[in-house]
Design an enzyme around this catalytic site. Structure first.
Site, mmCIF file in Angstrom:
data_model
loop_
_atom_site.group_PDB
_atom_site.id
_atom_site.type_symbol
_atom_site.label_atom_id
_atom_site.label_comp_id
_atom_site.label_asym_id
_atom_site.label_seq_id
_atom_site.Cartn_x
_atom_site.Cartn_y
_atom_site.Cartn_z
ATOM 1 N N ASN A 213 0.780 -1.147 0.013
ATOM 2 C CA ASN A 213 0.050 -0.131 -0.065
ATOM 3 C C ASN A 213 0.859 1.175 0.047
ATOM 4 O OD1 ASN A 213 -2.124 -1.770 0.574
ATOM 5 N ND2 ASN A 213 -2.821 -0.773 2.312
ATOM 6 N N ASP A 281 -3.539 -5.999 2.151
ATOM 7 C CA ASP A 281 -4.732 -7.076 2.646
ATOM 8 C C ASP A 281 -4.502 -8.080 2.263
ATOM 9 O OD1 ASP A 281 -6.456 -5.003 3.883
ATOM 10 O OD2 ASP A 281 -6.838 -4.209 1.909
ATOM 11 N N LYS A 291 14.147 -14.718 -8.579
ATOM 12 C CA LYS A 291 13.182 -13.952 -9.363
ATOM 13 C C LYS A 291 12.635 -14.444 -10.686
ATOM 14 C CE LYS A 291 14.103 -9.752 -12.202
ATOM 15 N NZ LYS A 291 15.018 -8.864 -12.907
ATOM 16 N N PRO A 309 -3.668 -11.344 7.822
ATOM 17 C CA PRO A 309 -4.452 -11.165 8.996
ATOM 18 C C PRO A 309 -4.718 -9.628 9.268
ATOM 19 C CG PRO A 309 -2.379 -11.821 9.666
ATOM 20 C CD PRO A 309 -2.343 -12.096 8.002
ATOM 21 N N ASP A 310 -5.711 -9.485 10.004
ATOM 22 C CA ASP A 310 -5.996 -8.038 10.401
ATOM 23 C C ASP A 310 -5.529 -7.879 11.758
ATOM 24 O OD1 ASP A 310 -7.358 -5.698 11.340
ATOM 25 O OD2 ASP A 310 -8.655 -5.697 9.797
ATOM 26 N N PHE A 329 -6.987 3.337 11.933
ATOM 27 C CA PHE A 329 -7.282 4.407 11.130
ATOM 28 C C PHE A 329 -8.092 3.849 9.909
ATOM 29 C CE2 PHE A 329 -4.459 8.024 11.427
ATOM 30 C CZ PHE A 329 -3.682 7.959 12.820
ATOM 31 N N LYS A 347 -13.803 -3.993 13.775
ATOM 32 C CA LYS A 347 -12.556 -4.295 14.262
ATOM 33 C C LYS A 347 -12.501 -4.431 15.632
ATOM 34 C CE LYS A 347 -10.333 -3.038 9.913
ATOM 35 N NZ LYS A 347 -8.994 -3.206 9.426
HETATM 36 O O1 C5P Z 1 -9.683 -2.552 6.729
HETATM 37 P P1 C5P Z 1 -8.750 -1.299 6.695
HETATM 38 O O2 C5P Z 1 -7.204 -1.497 6.026
HETATM 39 O O3 C5P Z 1 -9.126 0.083 5.989
HETATM 40 O O4 C5P Z 1 -8.434 -0.626 8.064
HETATM 41 C C1 C5P Z 1 -7.696 0.148 8.374
HETATM 42 C C2 C5P Z 1 -7.248 -0.185 9.881
HETATM 43 O O5 C5P Z 1 -6.901 -1.309 10.299
HETATM 44 C C3 C5P Z 1 -5.854 0.778 10.364
HETATM 45 O O6 C5P Z 1 -5.868 1.090 11.271
HETATM 46 C C4 C5P Z 1 -4.695 -0.332 9.856
HETATM 47 O O7 C5P Z 1 -3.571 -0.451 10.565
HETATM 48 C C5 C5P Z 1 -5.446 -1.739 10.522
HETATM 49 N N1 C5P Z 1 -5.159 -3.030 9.736
HETATM 50 C C6 C5P Z 1 -4.254 -3.918 10.269
HETATM 51 N N2 C5P Z 1 -4.265 -4.998 9.640
HETATM 52 C C7 C5P Z 1 -4.810 -5.038 8.384
HETATM 53 C C8 C5P Z 1 -5.430 -4.030 7.887
HETATM 54 C C9 C5P Z 1 -5.485 -3.138 8.534
HETATM 55 O O8 C5P Z 1 -4.021 -3.616 11.555
HETATM 56 N N3 C5P Z 1 -4.366 -6.392 7.622
#
Ligand code: C5P
Length: 419
Positions: A213, A281, A291, A309-310, A329, A347
């Site tokens: 990103n 994501d 390579k 993972p989130d 955020f 979340k």
């Molecule tokens: O779902 P999104 O990426 O928009 O969510 C943003 C928030 O979730 C931010 O605080 C980001 O640091 C956190 N996040 C995370 N792990 C992920 C995706 C997002 O901690 N895999």
């Protein structure tokens, strides 16, 4: 308060109030502060270089192209030799030049070149002061961190009444003293541990390519620095960024989301966690060890992606290790508020700091941010601020929050934003 050993570069611009600069020099010298002066051409219509020189006991600089000045001290060096630059009086014209980044004489050049704090004391006709152009210039300068002693109200030399009079020299001296000898910052987060994520993650495709990103890490790093300034022990888990490590913060550098999650888990327990990282994501299933080759005529490689993972949701999940305050955020390009609110719930975060990063805002990768802080209780919208200022404001909100204070038996003063 002593100013002994400190140096001020006093820039005297054109205005009837320039005479007050003479009194200010006297007060500064009495406080044992070194003073050098830059006198603008218009300023020279009101006070003479000789009076400034006699009172400051120092050379007075007047012209950008004065060869003597350049050989003794170039304008770049002059702009950095002092601890503080003070513009008194600051005219509407000089403030406009500062806001616009013009450098067409010694004063404006020094102000553009300096790496030192700047204090301006405006003085002008009331209509000039209240003009939207001047007010917009002042807002720009303040946003950039320029300090201001606002003009006082009263009868003016031009027979009008209102704000525009240069602040009195003792008030200017007090402002200079507080900038040069700032009171030690309170440390309301002393004894607390804060975890902050920042920057992007890089998800390898092969040893030379990755998915990521966009993220400079500026906002997350500034938050880590601001929490540390308030006394917190801060662990910053950062993806690859080029911004420097904040002072006084423990930094764990990671590449991928899986590494970021592991580093966050290892950093627990924490009282507060702020997730400012732009985590990719998806990651590539089975990144190539070598390579990937572009072979003539061959189809591009088909990448299989796996969800990452989130990290925020994992750390915010209920349990004994959950930090008392979890801040996420939401950088969005559409439906900012609705998306941010949904994220708060999905979340299990306590606050979401939402910002609009659609290209027309110019926010992405820049030095400023416009954020809305969303909690269960409501929304607070902050003005466009430097990322450092957003960070300091967020850190002080965190320090005010009852859950953060109570965890360690704080007195739990009411907070504007409660989780
Ligand atoms: O779902 P999104 O990426 O928009 O969510 C943003 C928030 O979730 C931010 O605080 C980001 O640091 C956190 N996040 C995370 N792990 C992920 C995706 C997002 O901690 N895999």
């Amino acid at each position: 308060m002593s100013l002994s050993g400190k140096r001020v570069l006093l820039i005297v611009a054109g205005g009837i109030a320039a005479y007050k600069a003479l009194e200010l020099i006297r007060l500064l010298r009495r406080a044992d502060c070194g003073v050098s002066c830059v006198l603008t051409e218009n300023g020279g219509q009101f006070v003479t270089p000789l009076s400034l020189q006699a009172l400051s006991e120092s050379k007075v600089y007047t012209g950008l192209f004065s060869l003597t000045d350049e050989s003794e001290m170039g304008h770049i060096q002059l702009s950095r030799a002092a601890d503080l630059l003070v513009v008194a009086p600051a005219t509407a014209n000089l403030l406009a030049k500062m806001a616009g980044g013009l450098a067409d004489d010694l004063a404006s050049t020094v102000l553009l070149a300096t790496d030192k704090p700047v204090l301006v004391a405006p003085a002008m006709n009331v209509r000039m002061w209240l003009h939207p152009a001047t007010q917009a210039n002042m807002a720009t300068l303040e946003r950039r961190g320029v300090h201001v002693v606002p003009p006082g109200e009263g009868a003016m030399a031009c027979n009008e009444f209102g704000p525009g009079r240069l602040a009195e020299p003792p008030e200017l001296l007090a402002a200079i003293e507080s900038l040069l000898n700032p009171a030690p910052l309170p440390k309301p987060l002393a004894g607390r541990h804060a975890l902050v994520t920042s920057g992007p993650t890089h998800e390898p495709i092969d040893p030379v390519r990755y998915l990521a990103n966009r993220s400079s890490g500026r906002q997350g790093h500034a938050i880590a620095a601001a929490l540390a300034e308030l006394g917190a022990r801060v662990t910053l888990v950062s993806g690859p960024v080029s911004v420097p490590d904040p002072a006084g913060v423990t930094v764990h550098r990671v590449e991928t989301a899986l590494e970021m999650l592991a580093a966050c888990r290892a950093a627990l327990p924490a009282d507060v966690a702020v997730f400012a990282a732009a985590v990719a994501d998806w990651r590539v299933d089975h990144a190539a060890a070598q390579k990937l080759k572009k072979l003539p005529g061959a189809a591009p490689p088909a990448l299989t992606l796996l969800p990452n993972p989130d990290i925020l949701a994992s750390i915010a999940a209920p349990g004994p290790q959950r930090p008392r305050l979890v801040v996420g955020f939401a950088a969005e390009t559409t439906d900012l508020m609705a998306n941010a609110r949904a994220k708060l719930a999905r979340k299990n975060a306590d606050w979401i700091v939402a910002n609009d990063v659609s290209p027309e805002t110019g926010i992405m990768g820049g030095a400023e941010n416009v954020v809305h802080v969303i909690t269960a209780a409501g929304i607070e919208s902050w003005p466009r601020l430097a990322k450092d200022a957003v960070a300091r404001r967020l850190a002080s909100r965190i320090a005010e929050t009852r859950s953060v204070q109570q965890f360690h038996g704080g007195d739990g003063a009411a907070a504007a934003l409660e989780p």
